[in-house]
Scaffold this motif. Structure first.
Motif, PDB file in Angstrom:
ATOM      1  N   TYR A   9       0.838  -1.199   0.000  1.00 52.03           N
ATOM      2  CA  TYR A   9       0.000   0.000   0.000  1.00 52.03           C
ATOM      3  C   TYR A   9       0.874   1.251   0.000  1.00 52.03           C
ATOM      4  CZ  TYR A   9      -4.108  -2.796   1.157  1.00 52.03           C
ATOM      5  OH  TYR A   9      -5.134  -3.687   1.118  1.00 52.03           O
ATOM      6  N   ASP A  10       0.387   2.253  -0.706  1.00 50.82           N
ATOM      7  CA  ASP A  10       1.015   3.567  -0.586  1.00 50.82           C
ATOM      8  C   ASP A  10       0.298   4.270   0.556  1.00 50.82           C
ATOM      9  OD1 ASP A  10       2.774   3.327  -2.657  1.00 50.82           O
ATOM     10  OD2 ASP A  10       1.347   4.035  -4.164  1.00 50.82           O
ATOM     11  N   LEU A  11       1.043   4.577   1.609  1.00 51.58           N
ATOM     12  CA  LEU A  11       0.413   5.217   2.763  1.00 51.58           C
ATOM     13  C   LEU A  11       0.685   6.715   2.714  1.00 51.58           C
ATOM     14  CD1 LEU A  11       1.597   2.680   5.502  1.00 51.58           C
ATOM     15  CD2 LEU A  11      -0.511   2.589   4.165  1.00 51.58           C
ATOM     16  N   ASN A  12      -0.356   7.479   2.784  1.00 54.82           N
ATOM     17  CA  ASN A  12      -0.219   8.935   2.844  1.00 54.82           C
ATOM     18  C   ASN A  12      -1.018   9.424   4.032  1.00 54.82           C
ATOM     19  OD1 ASN A  12       1.205   9.877   0.294  1.00 54.82           O
ATOM     20  ND2 ASN A  12      -0.296   8.397  -0.475  1.00 54.82           N
ATOM     21  N   ARG A  13      -0.353   9.963   4.986  1.00 57.94           N
ATOM     22  CA  ARG A  13      -1.063  10.365   6.196  1.00 57.94           C
ATOM     23  C   ARG A  13      -0.628  11.748   6.642  1.00 57.94           C
ATOM     24  NH1 ARG A  13      -1.799   4.885   9.719  1.00 57.94           N
ATOM     25  NH2 ARG A  13      -2.869   3.776   8.078  1.00 57.94           N
ATOM     26  N   THR A  14      -1.553  12.448   7.226  1.00 59.09           N
ATOM     27  CA  THR A  14      -1.219  13.746   7.805  1.00 59.09           C
ATOM     28  C   THR A  14      -1.724  13.782   9.241  1.00 59.09           C
ATOM     29  OG1 THR A  14      -1.396  14.790   5.648  1.00 59.09           O
ATOM     30  CG2 THR A  14      -1.438  16.248   7.556  1.00 59.09           C
ATOM     31  N   LEU A  15      -0.804  14.048  10.152  1.00 58.25           N
ATOM     32  CA  LEU A  15      -1.152  14.143  11.570  1.00 58.25           C
ATOM     33  C   LEU A  15      -1.052  15.605  11.968  1.00 58.25           C
ATOM     34  CD1 LEU A  15       1.271  11.424  12.804  1.00 58.25           C
ATOM     35  CD2 LEU A  15      -1.119  11.358  13.379  1.00 58.25           C
TER      36      LEU A  15
END
Ligand SMILES: [Zn+2]
Ligand SMILES: [Zn+2]
Length: 464
Positions: A191-197
């Motif tokens: 999976y390509d994980l793209n996250r913003t915290l």
């Protein structure tokens, strides 16, 4: 053509000036913004909108020569060490007889040369008696402490000092891109994980005095900010306050590194163990940066021994301790660390053979040449006497060692020292009150790999 456009764009960014002080702005990859290292202002690299500041809004003003000290500073006095240059501020009723940093008795008292106006102060809750008993416990942790450290000369150098701290707050945004792998029905899915915290951090302290290094400072953190109150000179009575000698805008790198680490720390937790994360990339940005100036209480001691400085620091609010002592291990301690529980056996065997040898020296001399050294008879007697001695040395050494050293020493070497310097509090400690972590997920399936075993230890992945 394209080349010159590129370089033009780049130099255009580099030559941007600070709107506050006209200093050159540099792009800081750590926080993803333009930073002025002259005044601490932070700007969005595209819109040039101000995103906060690492500087203090109201800093202390230097008093010009001949200028009168402001009325609110008349109740304070300053001591300067002639030998190391340390500058401490206290109230006019408190005196200083020696420098708490280098021990020099040559102190010059003078009126303030700079305003003294912290935003806040955390008063002491740990008494001097408590600090001294913590020092005794601290001394006990080392195997062989040089006598100096328990002498009155060193003990009396433990002083209550208010250290200047910069409290940094702001909103931290961390963008993460990574590749996550997990097994789905025997097939490996990528999976390509793209996250913003996004979350708010509050009052992360940084040492404003070069006399107390950041590592030591972090080791006695945190301070409970609920007990912080407005600064009043009365709090200084009987204590000293170090004047700040490094400003937040001069330690932006240090601040950013810690903020960046905190962003990663939270980012790593967002995987929830659902993926094996193969490669991850983090980009952090701190916006709305705000810095406050707070005095924090520490019991502090610094002692120079054989050319090195040794510190003892107690958080004057919580009693958290950190420090370092010269390492000098006894032969017994070294042996125990190396050989473990068998050490007393080794010691008693060696002792028995030594006694046996002494006995044989006696026998050789007494017998007047009847049992020459090295003869079969001599060896037989030597072995016999040594084994007999072992019956005495084995239990003696064992009881003595076991009770006094072995368990203590083995415990000590397996445990982490509670006084270690590198103990930065986890990020949760500085989450803003009622603060929430806002997590935006945009994880996308990329590829699936079929796993086939090739031979004993080799597996091959083929794209499906
Ligand atoms: Zn500036
Ligand atoms: Zn000094």
């Amino acid at each position: 053509m394209q080349n010159s456009e590129w370089s033009g764009g780049l130099s255009g960014t580099l030559s941007k000036k600070c709107l506050g002080c006209a200093g050159n702005l540099t792009f800081d990859a750590n926080i993803g913004a333009l930073v002025c290292h002259m005044c601490g202002k932070v700007y969005d690299s595209k819109s040039m909108e101000e995103k906060g500041s690492f500087a203090l809004a109201f800093r202390e003003k230097e008093y010009e020569e001949g200028e009168d000290v402001a009325a609110e500073d008349l109740d304070k006095v300053e001591f300067v060490c002639d030998s190391c240059g340390a500058q401490v501020v206290t109230d006019t009723n408190t005196t200083a007889t020696f420098c708490s940093f280098c021990g020099s008795p040559t102190l010059i008292s003078r009126r303030l040369t700079r305003q003294f106006k912290p935003d806040m102060i955390i008063p002491f809750s740990i008494s001097k008696e408590k600090a001294m008993s913590l020092y005794d416990e601290f001394l006990e942790t080392a195997d062989k402490v040089p006598k100096d450290f328990s002498s009155a000369k060193v003990r009396e150098r433990i002083k209550g000092i208010y250290m200047p701290a910069w409290l940094v707050s702001g909103e931290l945004k961390t963008d993460i891109t990574a590749t996550g792998i997990r097994m789905e029905d025997g097939i490996q899915a990528c999976y390509d994980l793209n996250r913003t915290l996004t979350f708010s951090l509050e009052n992360i302290p940084f040492s404003g005095s070069k006399k107390l290094g950041q590592r030591m400072f972090e080791a006695v953190e945190p301070f409970n900010m609920k007990e912080a109150t407005d600064f009043k000179t009365a709090y200084l009575q009987g204590f000293y306050a170090y004047k700040y000698d490094s400003l937040p805008e001069n330690m932006i790198d240090k601040i950013e590194t810690r903020i960046d680490d905190y962003g990663r720390e939270c980012g790593k937790k967002s995987w929830d163990g659902k993926y094996d994360v193969a490669s991850d990339h983090y980009q952090t940005a701190l916006t709305g940066v705000n810095v406050k100036y707070c005095l924090v209480p520490v019991w502090f001691m610094c002692y120079e021994y054989e050319g090195l400085y040794y510190h003892f620091v107690v958080n004057g609010q919580t009693g958290e301790v950190c420090g370092r002592l010269p390492v000098k291990e006894s032969i017994a301690a070294k042996a125990i660390n190396k050989f473990g529980k068998i050490t007393p056996v080794l010691f008693s065997v060696i002792a028995a053979f030594l006694i046996g040898l002494l006995f044989m020296v006696y026998v050789t001399i007494k017998s007047g040449g009847n049992t020459p050294m090295g003869s079969p008879m001599w060896w037989l007697l030597f072995l016999y006497s040594s084994v007999v001695c072992m019956a005495i040395t084995l239990p003696t050494v064992y009881i003595f060692f076991y009770k006094r050293y072995i368990n203590k020493q083995l415990k000590k070497s397996s445990e982490k020292s509670p006084y270690e310097l590198d103990r930065r509090p986890p990020v949760e400690q500085y989450f803003a009150l009622n603060g929430k972590i806002n997590l935006e997920k945009n994880d996308r399936f990329a590829t699936a790999l079929a796993k086939t075993k090739v031979g004993e230890n080799e597996t091959r992945y083929t794209m499906l």
